[in-house]
Motif scaffolding. Structure first.
Motif, mmCIF file in Angstrom:
data_model
loop_
_atom_site.group_PDB
_atom_site.id
_atom_site.type_symbol
_atom_site.label_atom_id
_atom_site.label_comp_id
_atom_site.label_asym_id
_atom_site.label_seq_id
_atom_site.Cartn_x
_atom_site.Cartn_y
_atom_site.Cartn_z
ATOM 1 N N ALA A 6 7.472 -0.374 -19.841
ATOM 2 C CA ALA A 6 8.437 0.610 -19.362
ATOM 3 C C ALA A 6 7.753 1.637 -18.469
ATOM 4 O O ALA A 6 8.288 2.007 -17.413
ATOM 5 N N ASP A 7 6.572 2.099 -18.857
ATOM 6 C CA ASP A 7 5.833 3.065 -18.036
ATOM 7 C C ASP A 7 5.486 2.478 -16.674
ATOM 8 O O ASP A 7 5.604 3.147 -15.654
ATOM 9 N N ALA A 8 5.075 1.214 -16.658
ATOM 10 C CA ALA A 8 4.733 0.552 -15.392
ATOM 11 C C ALA A 8 5.954 0.414 -14.497
ATOM 12 O O ALA A 8 5.882 0.647 -13.284
ATOM 13 N N VAL A 9 7.112 0.077 -15.074
ATOM 14 C CA VAL A 9 8.342 -0.077 -14.286
ATOM 15 C C VAL A 9 8.806 1.276 -13.768
ATOM 16 O O VAL A 9 9.194 1.403 -12.601
ATOM 17 N N VAL A 10 8.739 2.311 -14.602
ATOM 18 C CA VAL A 10 9.130 3.659 -14.162
ATOM 19 C C VAL A 10 8.223 4.123 -13.029
ATOM 20 O O VAL A 10 8.696 4.677 -12.031
ATOM 21 N N GLU A 11 6.923 3.881 -13.165
ATOM 22 C CA GLU A 11 5.991 4.262 -12.098
ATOM 23 C C GLU A 11 6.348 3.535 -10.798
ATOM 24 O O GLU A 11 6.374 4.138 -9.724
ATOM 25 N N PHE A 12 6.642 2.238 -10.893
ATOM 26 C CA PHE A 12 7.019 1.487 -9.699
ATOM 27 C C PHE A 12 8.300 2.035 -9.078
ATOM 28 O O PHE A 12 8.386 2.204 -7.864
ATOM 29 N N LEU A 13 9.314 2.303 -9.903
ATOM 30 C CA LEU A 13 10.570 2.841 -9.371
ATOM 31 C C LEU A 13 10.348 4.191 -8.693
ATOM 32 O O LEU A 13 10.984 4.500 -7.684
ATOM 33 N N GLU A 14 9.419 4.982 -9.226
ATOM 34 C CA GLU A 14 9.094 6.269 -8.604
ATOM 35 C C GLU A 14 8.446 6.054 -7.237
ATOM 36 O O GLU A 14 8.836 6.678 -6.246
ATOM 37 N N VAL A 15 7.475 5.157 -7.169
ATOM 38 C CA VAL A 15 6.820 4.848 -5.890
ATOM 39 C C VAL A 15 7.843 4.294 -4.898
ATOM 40 O O VAL A 15 7.897 4.730 -3.739
ATOM 41 N N ALA A 16 8.667 3.360 -5.342
ATOM 42 C CA ALA A 16 9.676 2.757 -4.463
ATOM 43 C C ALA A 16 10.673 3.804 -3.967
ATOM 44 O O ALA A 16 11.056 3.800 -2.793
ATOM 45 N N THR A 17 11.090 4.720 -4.841
ATOM 46 C CA THR A 17 12.037 5.763 -4.446
ATOM 47 C C THR A 17 11.437 6.653 -3.370
ATOM 48 O O THR A 17 12.074 6.933 -2.344
ATOM 49 N N THR A 40 -1.685 -1.807 -1.525
ATOM 50 C CA THR A 40 -1.053 -1.657 -0.214
ATOM 51 C C THR A 40 -0.733 -0.177 -0.036
ATOM 52 O O THR A 40 -1.166 0.650 -0.833
ATOM 53 N N TRP A 41 -0.001 0.163 1.007
ATOM 54 C CA TRP A 41 0.332 1.559 1.277
ATOM 55 C C TRP A 41 1.771 1.856 0.919
ATOM 56 O O TRP A 41 2.655 1.023 1.102
ATOM 57 N N ALA A 42 1.984 3.065 0.432
ATOM 58 C CA ALA A 42 3.335 3.567 0.176
ATOM 59 C C ALA A 42 3.363 5.031 0.579
ATOM 60 O O ALA A 42 2.336 5.721 0.540
ATOM 61 N N TYR A 43 4.515 5.495 0.994
ATOM 62 C CA TYR A 43 4.681 6.902 1.346
ATOM 63 C C TYR A 43 5.179 7.657 0.131
ATOM 64 O O TYR A 43 6.185 7.288 -0.477
ATOM 65 N N ILE A 44 4.455 8.720 -0.226
ATOM 66 C CA ILE A 44 4.750 9.521 -1.405
ATOM 67 C C ILE A 44 4.932 10.969 -0.951
ATOM 68 O O ILE A 44 4.152 11.491 -0.152
ATOM 69 N N SER A 45 5.947 11.618 -1.488
ATOM 70 C CA SER A 45 6.252 12.998 -1.133
ATOM 71 C C SER A 45 5.145 13.950 -1.596
ATOM 72 O O SER A 45 4.543 13.753 -2.651
ATOM 73 N N ARG A 107 1.684 -5.849 -11.248
ATOM 74 C CA ARG A 107 1.259 -5.086 -10.057
ATOM 75 C C ARG A 107 1.429 -5.925 -8.792
ATOM 76 O O ARG A 107 1.792 -5.409 -7.738
ATOM 77 N N GLY A 108 1.196 -7.223 -8.899
ATOM 78 C CA GLY A 108 1.392 -8.108 -7.748
ATOM 79 C C GLY A 108 2.847 -8.163 -7.313
ATOM 80 O O GLY A 108 3.157 -8.177 -6.120
ATOM 81 N N ALA A 109 3.759 -8.189 -8.280
ATOM 82 C CA ALA A 109 5.196 -8.190 -7.960
ATOM 83 C C ALA A 109 5.585 -6.875 -7.291
ATOM 84 O O ALA A 109 6.361 -6.860 -6.319
ATOM 85 N N PHE A 110 5.055 -5.760 -7.785
ATOM 86 C CA PHE A 110 5.346 -4.466 -7.183
ATOM 87 C C PHE A 110 4.802 -4.397 -5.750
ATOM 88 O O PHE A 110 5.467 -3.911 -4.847
ATOM 89 N N ARG A 111 3.605 -4.923 -5.571
ATOM 90 C CA ARG A 111 3.000 -4.961 -4.235
ATOM 91 C C ARG A 111 3.861 -5.802 -3.295
ATOM 92 O O ARG A 111 4.119 -5.429 -2.160
ATOM 93 N N GLY A 112 4.331 -6.946 -3.797
ATOM 94 C CA GLY A 112 5.177 -7.819 -2.989
ATOM 95 C C GLY A 112 6.442 -7.119 -2.528
ATOM 96 O O GLY A 112 6.871 -7.288 -1.383
ATOM 97 N N PHE A 113 7.038 -6.312 -3.409
ATOM 98 C CA PHE A 113 8.237 -5.563 -3.012
ATOM 99 C C PHE A 113 7.912 -4.633 -1.857
ATOM 100 O O PHE A 113 8.650 -4.598 -0.860
ATOM 101 N N LEU A 114 6.847 -3.854 -1.985
ATOM 102 C CA LEU A 114 6.507 -2.902 -0.922
ATOM 103 C C LEU A 114 6.219 -3.604 0.399
ATOM 104 O O LEU A 114 6.631 -3.139 1.458
ATOM 105 N N LEU A 115 5.556 -4.745 0.330
ATOM 106 C CA LEU A 115 5.246 -5.482 1.562
ATOM 107 C C LEU A 115 6.488 -6.099 2.187
ATOM 108 O O LEU A 115 6.673 -6.056 3.403
ATOM 109 N N GLN A 116 7.360 -6.690 1.377
ATOM 110 C CA GLN A 116 8.562 -7.347 1.898
ATOM 111 C C GLN A 116 9.604 -6.356 2.386
ATOM 112 O O GLN A 116 10.249 -6.581 3.413
#
Length: 119
Positions: A6-17, A40-45, A107-116
């Motif tokens: 759950a913590d990993a999914v919440v962290e991913f949703l935060e990064v994705a948001t 990979t890279w993500a934009y964070i506020s 983490r690979g699935a999360f990375r794939g989302f950001l890349l795609q």
């Protein structure tokens, strides 16, 4: 183990948001910085108020994710009048038991989302 997932999914949703809010220019791009996330890279506020708001909203999902109740998360982008001009839906298909997913695979699935999503 369910809380770790759950913590990993919440962290991913935060990064994705954060990343979505920047890429869709919902807020000025100047308040975001590029950070390394999931190899990979993500934009964070950098705006403390926005960061706290996002974190607090997503923290409420943690228990539902851990219990396997949450099936989807929708991020609604609205204009000043409240008109929804975009809806981004994250489908939750979390494994049972949660320990069935190796952290690196997650983490690979999360990375794939950001890349795609922003290719």
């Amino acid at each position: 183990m369910a809380l770790a997932l759950a913590d990993a999914v919440v962290e991913f949703l935060e990064v994705a948001t954060h990343h979505i809010l920047c890429c869709w220019k919902v807020y000025p791009v100047e308040i975001f910085e590029r950070r390394s996330k999931y190899r990979t890279w993500a934009y964070i506020s950098r705006h403390a108020g926005l960061n706290e708001y996002i974190a607090q909203q997503l923290l409420g999902l943690r228990g539902w994710i851990a219990e396997g109740i949450l099936r989807r998360f929708s991020l609604l982008l609205k204009d000043e009048s409240g008109f929804v001009w975009e809806r981004i839906v994250f489908q939750m298909e979390l494994p049972r038991p949660p320990s069935a997913v190796p952290p690196e695979e997650l983490r690979g699935a999360f990375r794939g989302f950001l890349l795609q999503a922003w290719a």
